[in-house]
Design a protein around this motif. Sequence first.
Motif, mmCIF file in Angstrom:
data_model
loop_
_atom_site.group_PDB
_atom_site.id
_atom_site.type_symbol
_atom_site.label_atom_id
_atom_site.label_comp_id
_atom_site.label_asym_id
_atom_site.label_seq_id
_atom_site.Cartn_x
_atom_site.Cartn_y
_atom_site.Cartn_z
ATOM 1 N N GLN A 36 0.285 -1.237 -0.036
ATOM 2 C CA GLN A 36 -0.246 -0.229 0.258
ATOM 3 C C GLN A 36 0.778 1.067 -0.079
ATOM 4 O OE1 GLN A 36 -3.168 0.120 0.417
ATOM 5 N NE2 GLN A 36 -3.182 -2.560 -0.180
ATOM 6 N N MET A 37 2.147 1.321 0.515
ATOM 7 C CA MET A 37 2.952 2.095 0.141
ATOM 8 C C MET A 37 4.213 2.151 -0.098
ATOM 9 S SD MET A 37 2.457 2.516 4.483
ATOM 10 C CE MET A 37 3.219 4.284 5.067
ATOM 11 N N ASP A 38 4.753 3.334 -0.265
ATOM 12 C CA ASP A 38 6.258 3.204 -0.713
ATOM 13 C C ASP A 38 7.161 2.485 -0.104
ATOM 14 O OD1 ASP A 38 8.858 4.709 -2.200
ATOM 15 O OD2 ASP A 38 9.156 4.983 0.154
ATOM 16 N N PRO A 39 7.934 1.568 -0.748
ATOM 17 C CA PRO A 39 8.707 0.475 0.216
ATOM 18 C C PRO A 39 9.445 1.110 1.285
ATOM 19 C CG PRO A 39 9.100 0.140 -2.304
ATOM 20 C CD PRO A 39 8.245 1.119 -1.732
ATOM 21 N N ALA A 40 9.859 1.902 1.466
ATOM 22 C CA ALA A 40 11.214 2.467 2.703
ATOM 23 C C ALA A 40 9.852 3.687 3.692
ATOM 24 C CB ALA A 40 11.727 3.993 2.082
ATOM 25 N N ASN A 41 8.321 3.734 2.711
ATOM 26 C CA ASN A 41 7.539 4.529 4.120
ATOM 27 C C ASN A 41 7.058 3.326 4.750
ATOM 28 O OD1 ASN A 41 7.976 7.145 3.752
ATOM 29 N ND2 ASN A 41 6.497 7.206 2.049
ATOM 30 N N ALA A 42 6.557 2.153 4.101
ATOM 31 C CA ALA A 42 6.055 0.673 4.962
ATOM 32 C C ALA A 42 7.796 0.804 5.799
ATOM 33 C CB ALA A 42 6.069 -0.359 3.706
ATOM 34 N N ARG A 43 8.895 0.580 5.628
ATOM 35 C CA ARG A 43 9.757 -0.321 6.577
ATOM 36 C C ARG A 43 9.496 0.691 7.810
ATOM 37 N NH1 ARG A 43 13.158 -0.443 1.926
ATOM 38 N NH2 ARG A 43 13.794 1.362 2.267
ATOM 39 N N ARG A 44 8.939 1.816 7.433
ATOM 40 C CA ARG A 44 9.020 3.202 8.628
ATOM 41 C C ARG A 44 7.641 2.973 9.653
ATOM 42 N NH1 ARG A 44 10.402 6.617 3.954
ATOM 43 N NH2 ARG A 44 13.466 7.634 4.278
ATOM 44 N N ALA A 45 7.068 2.664 8.586
ATOM 45 C CA ALA A 45 5.874 2.705 9.979
ATOM 46 C C ALA A 45 6.163 1.329 10.108
ATOM 47 C CB ALA A 45 4.830 1.423 8.796
ATOM 48 N N LEU A 46 6.570 0.065 10.194
ATOM 49 C CA LEU A 46 6.720 -1.116 10.604
ATOM 50 C C LEU A 46 7.694 -1.001 11.396
ATOM 51 C CD1 LEU A 46 6.317 -4.007 7.724
ATOM 52 C CD2 LEU A 46 5.035 -3.725 9.943
ATOM 53 N N ALA A 47 8.320 -0.554 11.257
ATOM 54 C CA ALA A 47 10.041 0.071 12.325
ATOM 55 C C ALA A 47 8.922 1.253 13.914
ATOM 56 C CB ALA A 47 11.127 0.707 12.142
ATOM 57 N N ALA A 48 8.205 1.809 13.590
ATOM 58 C CA ALA A 48 7.038 2.326 14.193
ATOM 59 C C ALA A 48 6.207 1.644 15.277
ATOM 60 C CB ALA A 48 6.493 3.801 13.636
ATOM 61 N N ARG A 50 6.674 -1.805 16.179
ATOM 62 C CA ARG A 50 7.904 -2.410 16.746
ATOM 63 C C ARG A 50 7.748 -1.646 17.673
ATOM 64 N NH1 ARG A 50 11.060 -4.530 11.537
ATOM 65 N NH2 ARG A 50 9.113 -5.772 10.568
ATOM 66 N N ALA A 51 8.524 0.030 17.292
ATOM 67 C CA ALA A 51 9.078 0.151 18.510
ATOM 68 C C ALA A 51 7.663 0.296 19.319
ATOM 69 C CB ALA A 51 9.118 1.679 18.256
ATOM 70 N N ARG A 52 5.928 0.579 19.335
ATOM 71 C CA ARG A 52 5.510 1.603 19.697
ATOM 72 C C ARG A 52 5.462 0.564 20.638
ATOM 73 N NH1 ARG A 52 -0.754 1.228 18.276
ATOM 74 N NH2 ARG A 52 -1.812 2.413 20.413
ATOM 75 N N ILE A 53 5.416 -1.411 19.673
ATOM 76 C CA ILE A 53 4.733 -2.103 21.391
ATOM 77 C C ILE A 53 6.122 -2.810 22.812
ATOM 78 C CG2 ILE A 53 4.846 -5.025 21.173
ATOM 79 C CD1 ILE A 53 3.127 -4.689 18.714
ATOM 80 N N ASN A 54 7.218 -2.211 22.069
ATOM 81 C CA ASN A 54 8.609 -2.619 22.477
ATOM 82 C C ASN A 54 8.403 -1.638 24.044
ATOM 83 O OD1 ASN A 54 10.970 -4.187 22.856
ATOM 84 N ND2 ASN A 54 11.949 -2.372 23.207
ATOM 85 N N GLY A 55 8.171 -0.537 23.506
ATOM 86 C CA GLY A 55 7.737 0.576 24.645
ATOM 87 C C GLY A 55 9.276 1.118 25.347
ATOM 88 N N ALA A 56 10.044 1.398 24.170
ATOM 89 C CA ALA A 56 11.529 1.694 25.033
ATOM 90 C C ALA A 56 11.637 3.411 24.450
ATOM 91 C CB ALA A 56 12.472 1.076 24.263
ATOM 92 N N GLY A 57 10.895 4.281 23.650
ATOM 93 C CA GLY A 57 11.044 5.550 23.518
ATOM 94 C C GLY A 57 11.123 5.540 21.847
ATOM 95 N N PRO A 58 11.599 6.573 22.109
ATOM 96 C CA PRO A 58 12.091 6.852 20.006
ATOM 97 C C PRO A 58 12.422 5.605 18.842
ATOM 98 C CG PRO A 58 12.087 9.039 20.791
ATOM 99 C CD PRO A 58 11.701 7.808 22.077
ATOM 100 N N ALA A 59 12.751 5.227 18.092
ATOM 101 C CA ALA A 59 13.578 3.901 17.251
ATOM 102 C C ALA A 59 14.191 5.397 15.928
ATOM 103 C CB ALA A 59 12.798 3.337 16.648
ATOM 104 N N ILE A 60 15.352 5.868 15.950
ATOM 105 C CA ILE A 60 16.038 6.515 14.886
ATOM 106 C C ILE A 60 16.295 5.001 14.193
ATOM 107 C CG2 ILE A 60 18.469 7.663 14.582
ATOM 108 C CD1 ILE A 60 18.784 8.596 17.153
ATOM 109 N N LEU A 61 15.940 6.356 12.726
ATOM 110 C CA LEU A 61 15.987 5.185 11.718
ATOM 111 C C LEU A 61 16.728 5.706 10.207
ATOM 112 C CD1 LEU A 61 12.241 3.995 10.911
ATOM 113 C CD2 LEU A 61 13.523 3.257 12.667
ATOM 114 N N GLU A 62 17.664 4.676 9.787
ATOM 115 C CA GLU A 62 18.131 5.206 8.662
ATOM 116 C C GLU A 62 17.754 4.279 7.420
ATOM 117 O OE1 GLU A 62 22.949 5.256 6.707
ATOM 118 O OE2 GLU A 62 22.295 5.105 8.567
ATOM 119 N N ASP A 63 16.848 4.375 6.406
ATOM 120 C CA ASP A 63 16.321 4.509 5.638
ATOM 121 C C ASP A 63 15.403 3.828 5.622
ATOM 122 O OD1 ASP A 63 15.688 4.182 2.726
ATOM 123 O OD2 ASP A 63 17.282 2.497 2.353
ATOM 124 N N GLY A 64 14.369 3.839 6.905
ATOM 125 C CA GLY A 64 13.584 2.714 7.030
ATOM 126 C C GLY A 64 13.846 1.921 8.166
#
Length: 259
Positions: A36-48, A50-64
């Motif tokens: 449904q999304m650009d591949p890089a944006n999909a990687r960012r959404a999935l990383a976000a 996982r970060a929400r579930i993990n509950g450790a604060g913001p995730a810093i990404l490079e190319d998603g």
Amino acid sequence: MFDGGTLTEDDLAQVRLPEREVTAVRRVEPALLPHQMDPANARRALAALRARINGAGPAILEDGRPLAPTCLDDLQVLRTPRKPQLWPWHTSLPAPVELPVKQAWGWLFTKDGRVLVLIGQDTGSACLPGGTVEPADHGDPERTLHREAWEEARVRISDPLPLGYLHDDADGLPCARARYAARITGWDPPCRDEATRQTYTRLLATPEQAAQLFDWGDEAAAQLAAVHTAREELRLPTPIRQPISELLPPEPTDTPGTP
């Protein structure tokens, strides 16, 4: 990318789209985001997510991709579509006689109040320990849970407490899928489950974190309430929200490890 909370059906019904640019709003299973999304944006959404579930604060990404990946990232959790389990929850066991118990799954606690979740290494899919009641179990779901906890996760458990069951009639053959709670009393290094041919990674999470890995719909809240009632009955503490971690193999000793 920001966590905007959870939208209910009523919230979505009140969304008003601008005349241009946005044409629709829809809910998408996380694993289907790359369609449904650009591949890089999909990687960012999935990383976000996982970060929400993990509950450790913001995730810093490079190319998603996270610069400091968590165990959820390493396992690529949510890369496989989750199986919806939107069955009605009943806080009672045994189930009515007209509902044969098809499966038994367990909320298995460590001493800090967290629970065990299994992640398939080949799929990134999550499951609770448990499985199908087999003839060798002689119709006893508690025996099923003891057996499956050992076969799948190599953990030993206390006598299970009944939580309730899910009433599944999706295939026209009504059945009950039983849920229990128990303490983990010891464990061995993981190995391949001969029934599924999978090796599971064993993760520890709060019940709320665990529930976010499944597609249980509105019934999840009632089941979680029953889980915490059982946790109190087992005299275990309210778990502190923390990053999800792996249940590591016990240190070599003469006696079984205790989590």
